[in-house]
Design an enzyme around this catalytic site. Sequence first.
Site, PDB file in Angstrom:
ATOM      1  N   GLU A  31       0.834  -1.202   0.000  1.00 34.71           N
ATOM      2  CA  GLU A  31       0.000   0.000   0.000  1.00 34.71           C
ATOM      3  C   GLU A  31       0.872   1.256   0.000  1.00 34.71           C
ATOM      4  O   GLU A  31       2.026   1.227   0.424  1.00 34.71           O
ATOM      5  CB  GLU A  31      -0.921   0.009   1.230  1.00 34.71           C
ATOM      6  CG  GLU A  31      -0.169   0.080   2.553  1.00 34.71           C
ATOM      7  CD  GLU A  31      -1.026   0.615   3.682  1.00 34.71           C
ATOM      8  OE1 GLU A  31      -1.451   1.775   3.579  1.00 34.71           O
ATOM      9  OE2 GLU A  31      -1.246  -0.115   4.658  1.00 34.71           O
ATOM     10  N   LYS A 163      -4.412  -2.295  13.826  1.00 31.83           N
ATOM     11  CA  LYS A 163      -3.711  -1.211  14.506  1.00 31.83           C
ATOM     12  C   LYS A 163      -4.136  -1.154  15.974  1.00 31.83           C
ATOM     13  O   LYS A 163      -5.307  -1.329  16.309  1.00 31.83           O
ATOM     14  CB  LYS A 163      -3.979   0.116  13.805  1.00 31.83           C
ATOM     15  CG  LYS A 163      -3.385   0.180  12.402  1.00 31.83           C
ATOM     16  CD  LYS A 163      -3.653   1.515  11.745  1.00 31.83           C
ATOM     17  CE  LYS A 163      -2.984   1.596  10.387  1.00 31.83           C
ATOM     18  NZ  LYS A 163      -3.579   0.684   9.398  1.00 31.83           N
TER      19      LYS A 163
END
Length: 306
Positions: A31, A163
């Site tokens: 990404e 995360k």
Amino acid sequence: MAFVSPVPLRPRSTAVVAAALERGGAVVALESSVLAQGLLPPHNREAADRMMRAVQAAGATPAVTAIVRGEPWFGLESEALERFLARDGVRKVSARDLGIAMADSADGATTVAATLAMCTLGGIEVFATGGIGGVHRDAPFDESADLVELARTPVIVTCAGAKSILDLPATLERLETLGVPVVGYGTDELPGFFSVTTGLRLTARLDSPQAIARAWQAHRALGRTSAMLIVQPPPADHAVPVDIVERATVAALEAARAAGIRGAAVTPFLLADIQQRTGGRSVQANLALLENNARLAGQIAAALHS
């Protein structure tokens, strides 16, 4: 005017990536949002270098995904890469935003969701990232688009879990509900992104890239169309103790609320705030886990093409 069904667009590729795809070689998607919105300079350049070298060392070709002046790309030419690293007018692009960014002839850095969407266009089966999005702590109705894309995109994704700023138990439950297999690589529990441990047990563990490749082939043979999420902890010598991460995260969330930070700006704000509160330890952990995940993705891609 009669409706004409559009032909799916094939992203453009750098010469190196195009050659790898043409010969059916091992390719790993990376990404670009982590470079343009996640890590600050000069750490984003270091991350790009380390991730691409790790994929190459494993015998695969790295392909950074992005929208470049309105065109979807696998791989970034040097001029475009410099713009993205400099954060020069680059917007954050999720899966829903891809068409808009193209119509606007914009530079767009792809999130996990957008990268997954692009992988299906380019026929790339393996993708490495840092951590996925998930269910938010303060607003459980607020879920990352990453979860939906994982549920409907057949790609192997290597990461260090979700995360740490998220509700990790809820995120793991949502992945189960959505039918996304979560496999621990050398671990029996979900990693905590910056931290090795969370106490959240996984139902599957595999200990080699070859075993993951075999599991993926079985997954696809069954007609399953979801991703397979491969999670591994950050390298132990760079990991941050979970109690330190949790204190920094709680404080960062409070700072975001006080500052009125919302939407797509939340994650970059929190990660930058946590960096300050951990004395930079979170950045070193992030760099190490990005490299580690890229290496594993390269090994898996090579195993699939051996």
